[in-house]
Design a protein around this motif. Structure first.
Motif, PDB file in Angstrom:
ATOM      1  N   LEU A  69      -6.390  -0.661   6.232  1.00 19.22           N
ATOM      2  CA  LEU A  69      -7.390  -0.604   5.163  1.00 19.22           C
ATOM      3  C   LEU A  69      -8.805  -0.668   5.728  1.00 19.22           C
ATOM      4  O   LEU A  69      -9.695   0.045   5.254  1.00 19.22           O
ATOM      5  CB  LEU A  69      -7.161  -1.736   4.169  1.00 19.22           C
ATOM      6  CG  LEU A  69      -5.985  -1.545   3.222  1.00 19.22           C
ATOM      7  CD1 LEU A  69      -5.769  -2.800   2.381  1.00 19.22           C
ATOM      8  CD2 LEU A  69      -6.199  -0.343   2.328  1.00 19.22           C
ATOM      9  N   ARG A  70      -9.011  -1.526   6.728  1.00 21.02           N
ATOM     10  CA  ARG A  70     -10.338  -1.605   7.353  1.00 21.02           C
ATOM     11  C   ARG A  70     -10.721  -0.270   7.981  1.00 21.02           C
ATOM     12  O   ARG A  70     -11.842   0.214   7.820  1.00 21.02           O
ATOM     13  CB  ARG A  70     -10.366  -2.689   8.426  1.00 21.02           C
ATOM     14  CG  ARG A  70     -10.658  -4.071   7.914  1.00 21.02           C
ATOM     15  CD  ARG A  70     -11.055  -5.023   9.039  1.00 21.02           C
ATOM     16  NE  ARG A  70     -10.225  -4.930  10.229  1.00 21.02           N
ATOM     17  CZ  ARG A  70      -9.119  -5.635  10.440  1.00 21.02           C
ATOM     18  NH1 ARG A  70      -8.711  -6.483   9.539  1.00 21.02           N
ATOM     19  NH2 ARG A  70      -8.427  -5.486  11.556  1.00 21.02           N
ATOM     20  N   GLU A  71      -9.781   0.345   8.687  1.00 17.68           N
ATOM     21  CA  GLU A  71     -10.067   1.633   9.328  1.00 17.68           C
ATOM     22  C   GLU A  71     -10.330   2.717   8.288  1.00 17.68           C
ATOM     23  O   GLU A  71     -11.239   3.527   8.446  1.00 17.68           O
ATOM     24  CB  GLU A  71      -8.914   2.026  10.241  1.00 17.68           C
ATOM     25  CG  GLU A  71      -8.820   1.187  11.492  1.00 17.68           C
ATOM     26  CD  GLU A  71      -7.613   1.534  12.347  1.00 17.68           C
ATOM     27  OE1 GLU A  71      -6.866   2.477  12.003  1.00 17.68           O
ATOM     28  OE2 GLU A  71      -7.407   0.849  13.366  1.00 17.68           O
ATOM     29  N   THR A 120      -1.027  -3.220  10.925  1.00 22.25           N
ATOM     30  CA  THR A 120      -1.024  -4.138   9.786  1.00 22.25           C
ATOM     31  C   THR A 120      -1.750  -3.484   8.618  1.00 22.25           C
ATOM     32  O   THR A 120      -2.680  -2.692   8.816  1.00 22.25           O
ATOM     33  CB  THR A 120      -1.713  -5.467  10.140  1.00 22.25           C
ATOM     34  OG1 THR A 120      -3.089  -5.208  10.437  1.00 22.25           O
ATOM     35  CG2 THR A 120      -1.034  -6.161  11.301  1.00 22.25           C
ATOM     36  N   PRO A 121      -1.351  -3.795   7.396  1.00 24.50           N
ATOM     37  CA  PRO A 121      -2.044  -3.222   6.236  1.00 24.50           C
ATOM     38  C   PRO A 121      -3.541  -3.524   6.241  1.00 24.50           C
ATOM     39  O   PRO A 121      -4.350  -2.659   5.895  1.00 24.50           O
ATOM     40  CB  PRO A 121      -1.347  -3.869   5.043  1.00 24.50           C
ATOM     41  CG  PRO A 121      -0.003  -4.248   5.547  1.00 24.50           C
ATOM     42  CD  PRO A 121      -0.196  -4.590   6.993  1.00 24.50           C
ATOM     43  N   GLU A 122      -3.904  -4.732   6.647  1.00 24.00           N
ATOM     44  CA  GLU A 122      -5.320  -5.095   6.667  1.00 24.00           C
ATOM     45  C   GLU A 122      -6.105  -4.200   7.628  1.00 24.00           C
ATOM     46  O   GLU A 122      -7.190  -3.718   7.305  1.00 24.00           O
ATOM     47  CB  GLU A 122      -5.494  -6.564   7.077  1.00 24.00           C
ATOM     48  CG  GLU A 122      -4.926  -7.553   6.084  1.00 24.00           C
ATOM     49  CD  GLU A 122      -3.437  -7.789   6.265  1.00 24.00           C
ATOM     50  OE1 GLU A 122      -2.858  -7.400   7.313  1.00 24.00           O
ATOM     51  OE2 GLU A 122      -2.828  -8.349   5.335  1.00 24.00           O
ATOM     52  N   ARG A 123      -5.536  -3.984   8.803  1.00 23.55           N
ATOM     53  CA  ARG A 123      -6.229  -3.153   9.787  1.00 23.55           C
ATOM     54  C   ARG A 123      -6.316  -1.707   9.305  1.00 23.55           C
ATOM     55  O   ARG A 123      -7.359  -1.061   9.445  1.00 23.55           O
ATOM     56  CB  ARG A 123      -5.516  -3.213  11.133  1.00 23.55           C
ATOM     57  CG  ARG A 123      -6.242  -2.416  12.184  1.00 23.55           C
ATOM     58  CD  ARG A 123      -5.664  -2.601  13.539  1.00 23.55           C
ATOM     59  NE  ARG A 123      -6.412  -1.780  14.496  1.00 23.55           N
ATOM     60  CZ  ARG A 123      -6.194  -1.780  15.760  1.00 23.55           C
ATOM     61  NH1 ARG A 123      -5.279  -2.557  16.272  1.00 23.55           N
ATOM     62  NH2 ARG A 123      -6.890  -0.997  16.569  1.00 23.55           N
TER      63      ARG A 123
END
Length: 123
Positions: free
Chosen positions: A37-39, A32-35
């Motif tokens: 970005l978090r990484e 997912t884009p959110e994951r």
């Protein structure tokens, strides 16, 4: 043992489809884009200090390349403010002269700072 009857074959296909669906769902959850970005943020936070110091050394060691990159970024920023035809709807075509002068001044300041850093031995 291979399925032999049409019912067994259909059940085998359904089981394989379900397993494939679970694998795809797991991959989608990981991508997912959110994951992502978090990484990326976590990695940048972990390595950001060293990356920033290295970037500073490289910029000071290569002032002309730095000026070229900053000039390209300024050009992109000016282009983004304009419409598809290359001109702003609210301003005439010559209105970009002030922004170009500001970009040139910024490039000159950065080039002078990089030269001073190189002369001071801060490379």
């Amino acid at each position: 043992m291979e399925p032999e009857t049409p019912e067994e074959i259909a059940a085998d296909i359904a089981a394989r489809r379900a397993a494939l669906g679970r694998r795809i769902a797991a991959l989608e959850a990981r991508a997912t884009p959110e994951r992502l970005l978090r990484e990326a943020g976590a990695r940048l936070a972990a390595e950001g200090g060293a990356l920033g110091r290295r970037a500073g050394r490289e910029m000071a060691a290569n002032p002309l390349a730095t000026a070229a990159v900053l000039g390209g970024l300024a050009w992109l920023a000016l282009g983004a403010a304009r419409g598809p035809a290359g001109e702003s709807a609210e301003r005439p075509a010559t209105a970009g002269a002030r922004e170009a002068e500001e970009a040139d001044a910024l490039l000159d300041r950065e080039l002078a700072r990089a030269r001073a850093a190189r002369a001071d031995g801060a490379v």
